[in-house]
Design a protein around this motif. Structure first.
Motif, PDB file in Angstrom:
ATOM      1  N   CYS A  37       0.824  -1.193   0.016  1.00 20.22           N
ATOM      2  CA  CYS A  37      -0.017   0.032  -0.067  1.00 20.22           C
ATOM      3  C   CYS A  37       0.998   1.193   0.087  1.00 20.22           C
ATOM      4  O   CYS A  37       1.984   1.233   0.334  1.00 20.22           O
ATOM      5  CB  CYS A  37      -0.960   0.093   1.111  1.00 20.22           C
ATOM      6  SG  CYS A  37      -0.308   0.116   2.753  1.00 20.22           S
ATOM      7  N   ALA A  43      -3.079   0.044  -4.247  1.00 20.44           N
ATOM      8  CA  ALA A  43      -4.059   0.290  -3.147  1.00 20.44           C
ATOM      9  C   ALA A  43      -3.645   1.400  -2.139  1.00 20.44           C
ATOM     10  O   ALA A  43      -2.225   1.427  -1.843  1.00 20.44           O
ATOM     11  CB  ALA A  43      -4.608  -0.925  -2.276  1.00 20.44           C
ATOM     12  N   SER A  44      -4.390   2.289  -1.652  1.00 20.73           N
ATOM     13  CA  SER A  44      -3.743   3.028  -0.586  1.00 20.73           C
ATOM     14  C   SER A  44      -3.817   2.351   0.801  1.00 20.73           C
ATOM     15  O   SER A  44      -4.409   1.510   0.967  1.00 20.73           O
ATOM     16  CB  SER A  44      -4.532   4.382  -0.632  1.00 20.73           C
ATOM     17  OG  SER A  44      -6.022   4.121  -0.029  1.00 20.73           O
ATOM     18  N   CYS A  45      -3.213   2.924   1.668  1.00 18.12           N
ATOM     19  CA  CYS A  45      -2.882   2.291   2.970  1.00 18.12           C
ATOM     20  C   CYS A  45      -4.369   2.563   3.849  1.00 18.12           C
ATOM     21  O   CYS A  45      -4.966   1.566   4.331  1.00 18.12           O
ATOM     22  CB  CYS A  45      -1.890   2.840   4.004  1.00 18.12           C
ATOM     23  SG  CYS A  45      -0.065   2.361   3.142  1.00 18.12           S
ATOM     24  N   LEU A  48      -6.646  -0.487   3.087  1.00 22.08           N
ATOM     25  CA  LEU A  48      -6.389  -1.694   3.683  1.00 22.08           C
ATOM     26  C   LEU A  48      -6.205  -1.638   5.203  1.00 22.08           C
ATOM     27  O   LEU A  48      -6.023  -2.610   5.939  1.00 22.08           O
ATOM     28  CB  LEU A  48      -4.772  -2.209   3.299  1.00 22.08           C
ATOM     29  CG  LEU A  48      -4.839  -2.284   1.787  1.00 22.08           C
ATOM     30  CD1 LEU A  48      -3.010  -2.814   1.711  1.00 22.08           C
ATOM     31  CD2 LEU A  48      -5.571  -3.280   1.290  1.00 22.08           C
TER      32      LEU A  48
END
Length: 95
Positions: A37, A43-45, A48
């Motif tokens: 991430c 994906a962005s953190c 997640l």
């Protein structure tokens, strides 16, 4: 699942693999970065995040990354509160 045990958000989380292993001094001969991430990942953190401080890592990404390597590391950077330096971590693991 990682828990930062504080109120900081992850900025980056990644798996680092060492496909050529470590040299006689324990230093990686080569490094391949597998972003989980953050800016270089798909994906962005924030996508997640699980709970207040945890990040659930995609198992298929981790399994694929470490499949053919003996040693790997998990590393990340935490977003600092204003006026403070970022915190980072890295854990070297044997597959």
């Amino acid at each position: 699942m990682f828990d930062t045990t504080n109120d900081r958000d992850f900025d980056v989380l990644e798996v680092l693999t060492y496909p050529e292993g470590l040299d006689e001094n324990g230093v990686p001969i080569s490094v391949v970065v597998h972003p989980l991430c953050g800016a270089q990942a798909h994906a962005s953190c924030a996508d997640l995040v699980s709970g207040a401080t945890g990040v659930r890592m995609p198992l298929n990404v981790v399994r694929t990354a470490i499949a053919d390597t003996e040693y790997f590391a998990l590393g990340g950077v935490l977003v600092p509160p204003k006026g403070q330096a970022p915190e980072s971590f890295m854990a070297l693991l044997k597959n």
